[in-house]
Design a protein around this motif. Structure first.
Motif, short mmCIF file in Angstrom:
data_model
loop_
_atom_site.label_atom_id
_atom_site.label_comp_id
_atom_site.label_asym_id
_atom_site.label_seq_id
_atom_site.Cartn_x
_atom_site.Cartn_y
_atom_site.Cartn_z
N PHE A 228 -32.60 43.46 2.55
CA PHE A 228 -31.99 43.07 0.66
C PHE A 228 -31.71 44.77 0.08
N GLY A 229 -31.59 45.81 0.80
CA GLY A 229 -31.13 47.41 0.68
C GLY A 229 -29.63 46.79 0.66
N LEU A 230 -29.07 45.81 0.87
CA LEU A 230 -27.45 46.20 0.87
C LEU A 230 -26.56 45.04 0.32
N LYS A 231 -27.57 44.22 -0.28
CA LYS A 231 -27.00 43.67 -1.49
C LYS A 231 -25.97 43.17 -2.01
N GLY A 232 -26.10 44.77 -2.57
CA GLY A 232 -25.29 44.88 -3.79
C GLY A 232 -23.90 45.60 -2.42
N ALA A 233 -23.70 45.69 -1.45
CA ALA A 233 -22.43 46.00 -0.51
C ALA A 233 -21.71 44.52 -0.54
N GLY A 234 -20.63 44.58 -0.99
CA GLY A 234 -19.51 43.81 -1.16
C GLY A 234 -18.75 43.75 0.23
N ARG A 235 -17.58 43.27 0.64
CA ARG A 235 -17.23 42.39 1.63
C ARG A 235 -16.43 43.56 1.94
N LEU A 236 -15.80 43.86 2.79
CA LEU A 236 -14.66 44.99 2.95
C LEU A 236 -13.61 44.76 3.31
N LEU A 237 -12.30 44.26 2.87
CA LEU A 237 -11.45 43.69 2.97
C LEU A 237 -10.45 44.36 3.24
N PRO A 238 -9.40 44.27 4.28
CA PRO A 238 -9.01 45.49 4.25
C PRO A 238 -7.91 45.73 3.28
N GLY A 239 -7.27 46.02 2.60
CA GLY A 239 -6.38 47.35 1.67
C GLY A 239 -7.07 47.57 0.37
N LEU B 188 -14.93 45.75 17.09
CA LEU B 188 -14.48 44.15 16.60
C LEU B 188 -15.43 44.19 15.48
N ALA B 189 -16.02 45.09 14.89
CA ALA B 189 -16.56 45.09 13.52
C ALA B 189 -15.89 45.37 12.78
N VAL B 190 -14.44 45.87 13.11
CA VAL B 190 -13.44 46.32 11.70
C VAL B 190 -13.23 44.55 10.97
N PRO B 191 -12.65 43.77 12.10
CA PRO B 191 -12.13 41.79 11.96
C PRO B 191 -13.49 41.82 11.29
N ILE B 192 -14.18 41.48 11.56
CA ILE B 192 -15.74 40.93 11.24
C ILE B 192 -16.51 40.81 10.24
N ILE B 193 -16.23 42.47 9.57
CA ILE B 193 -16.29 42.64 8.36
C ILE B 193 -15.45 42.41 7.35
N ALA B 194 -14.42 42.19 7.73
CA ALA B 194 -13.42 42.14 6.78
C ALA B 194 -13.57 40.65 6.35
N ARG B 195 -14.45 39.78 6.91
CA ARG B 195 -15.39 38.30 6.69
C ARG B 195 -16.43 37.43 6.41
N PHE B 196 -16.99 38.97 6.65
CA PHE B 196 -18.52 38.59 5.81
C PHE B 196 -18.89 39.62 5.63
N GLU B 197 -20.19 39.49 4.55
CA GLU B 197 -20.89 40.15 3.86
C GLU B 197 -21.52 41.17 4.89
N PRO B 198 -21.49 42.93 4.61
CA PRO B 198 -22.72 43.68 5.48
C PRO B 198 -24.11 43.59 5.47
#
Length: 527
Positions: A494-505, A324-334
């Motif tokens: 704080f450490g993942l502030k630079g990690a963008g949302r992981l969008l499908p594709g 379920l983490a796969v679709p969740i992370i497509a909508r919200f930032e890590p």
């Protein structure tokens, strides 16, 4: 600079069958990390280990894994990852036989060390082979999610399998279960897995391997010794060896043109935050399983199979949360999802830490919540670890991720298990006097056995004092686990502030190496 794209072929039946084969060593490693949980009371009464020996029996396996994963990954790059898998599986089977027939605590410690040694030959190749087998991004992210789910699910499955076997058979049966899996894996691996090597590997560096072991082993020994015998000269000497070896290892890796472990990867904030999150959350899980399985049986009075069933909901939710983490992370930032998942971990452990009287329902709820948080966080952080580095560093990144997992397992047992043992021993001594210093009081299992032998009112008083002392030790250890996971939540916020949302594709930006060579565009593992 140009960016090259290569055609991405969809996986067929052979590739998915190969993934199923690769899940066998993943399950072997993760199950053996935790399968001893419900066997600890039986081993305590069967082999009569000291409290320190019991801790070594549990975590010498993960210690060997943590110390040798990077080295074995480097060897696999040279001799062939499939070949190393096959050799390691055969050795793992022989070590399992030695463990099953152990007649003393010392023999079981040696057998578990050998299991860790051969286990280190299995784990590094699985993720690397997955990346070589699955060329299409969508196929690969499903394969990676499966890998992560099996890794965390196997850790939760270990106590369940162990509980079932201990209920019906001798404690040695937990090691015999490896044999049919290995017998299935060996021919299937030769038939379905392709060989894979690094085309430009560096040389094997025995000195780096020695330094990595000298960094980890004395550190764990220092923690165990400090918990058992206090802070003395041996503690400081062991700690000094660990620190000096760690500094030497880092300096050597920085000086080598092709290091065994590229420590420069830690300069990437997203990478280092994700690794730290994995390490700290696994520490909490390992400690929970170490004292939780004993609490269910020895304090709450469940049989091994009944105690195992308490963990089943947590196992199911852990695996489901990973997918379920796969679709969740497509909508919200890590940086939002991962800390929230870690807060769930802390909540689960907090139920154990701050509940005045433990209950079966409370333990079930605690592990259920913990499983949701762990399953979600692990998939996302592993993706971030792989996605935060250039494509040609993915192998080194996965080795670091796996090493952090195993080292977290070691430290969870050493620190949290050691803390619970220390509180148990000191509390029992203050309750029944200096007699609690005898070997029959080293573990709760042996203390209850001694109380039964004494019998009468005195035996009842000893048993009640031992259970109460152990219960307090569990609360302290669970409280410490809460602190560790909350630290991980703060780091990732704080450490993942630079990690963008992981969008499908989506794809990450092309990366140009320092030597000017172009590398392929690397898509996110989760999308």
């Amino acid at each position: 600079m140009s960016t090259t794209q290569t055609p991405q072929l969809r996986a067929g039946r052979r590739e998915w069958a190969g993934l199923a084969v690769l899940m066998i060593p993943v399950l072997l490693i993760s199950i053996d990390n935790t399968v001893l949980g419900f066997a600890i009371p039986a081993i305590s009464t069967g082999l009569h280990p000291t409290g320190t020996q019991l801790l070594w029996i549990v975590d010498i396996y993960a210690l060997m894994l943590a110390g040798l994963l990077v080295a074995m990954g480097s060897i696999g790059d040279r001799v062939g990852r499939r070949k190393l898998l096959i050799i390691g599986a055969a050795g793992f089977g022989l070590a399992s036989l030695l463990a099953a027939f152990s007649s003393s605590a010392e023999m079981l410690i040696i057998a578990r060390a050998l299991l860790g040694f051969f286990g280190a030959t299995l784990m590094p190749s699985t993720l690397s082979l997955i990346r070589n087998i699955f060329l299409h991004e969508k196929d690969r992210r499903v394969a990676i999610a499966t890998w992560a789910a099996m890794f965390s699910g196997g850790a939760a499955l270990g106590p369940i399998v162990g509980g079932f076997l201990i209920e019906h058979f001798h404690w040695s049966s937990i090691f015999f279960i490896n044999l049919p899996l290995i017998a299935l894996f060996l021919p299937a691996a030769m038939l379905l897995l392709p060989e894979s090597r690094d085309p430009n590997p560096g040389r094997i560096d025995p000195f780096s391997i020695a330094l990595s072991m000298l960094m980890l082993t004395p550190l764990v020994f220092a923690i165990k010794h400090g918990m058992a015998d206090g802070v003395d000269l041996l503690f400081w000497a062991s700690l000094a060896v660990a620190i000096a070896s760690g500094a030497g290892f880092v300096a050597r890796q920085l000086a080598m043109p092709t290091p065994m472990l590229d420590v420069r990867l830690f300069t990437n904030r997203v990478f280092s935050s994700a690794v730290a999150s994995n390490l700290l959350s696994v520490m909490g899980l390992a400690g929970f399983l170490y004292f939780g399985t004993q609490l269910l049986q020895l304090v709450l009075g469940l049989s091994p199979i009944e105690a195992a069933l308490v963990l089943v909901p947590g196992l199911i939710t852990s695996i489901a949360a990973g997918y379920l983490a796969v679709p969740i992370i497509a909508r919200f930032e890590p940086r939002v999802v991962v800390p929230c998942a870690l807060l769930l971990n802390a909540t689960g452990m907090g139920i154990v830490a701050f509940t005045p009287e433990h209950s079966v329902a409370g333990m079930l709820l605690a592990f259920l919540i913990l499983g949701i948080g762990l399953g979600t966080a692990e998939v996302i952080t592993n993706d971030l670890i792989l996605g935060a580095v250039p494509a040609n560093k993915a192998g080194a990144a996965s080795a670091i991720s796996e090493t952090a997992y195993e080292f977290g397992s070691v430290m969870g047992t050493a620190v949290l298990g050691g803390l619970s043992t220390f509180v148990y021993g000191s509390t029992l001594t203050s309750t029944i006097g200096d007699t609690a210093g005898g070997s029959e009081f080293e573990t709760l299992g042996s203390a209850l056995e001694h109380a039964a032998e004494v019998g009468g009112a005195t035996g009842d008083r000893i048993a009640e004092a031992a259970v109460s002392a152990f219960d307090l030790g569990v609360q302290w250890a669970a409280g410490a686990a809460v602190v560790l996971v909350l630290i991980a939540a703060v780091l990732t916020t704080f450490g993942l502030k630079g990690a963008g949302r992981l969008l499908p594709g989506s794809q990450s930006k092309p990366t140009e190496e320092a030597d000017g060579h172009d590398v392929k565009t690397q898509g996110s593992v989760l999308g």
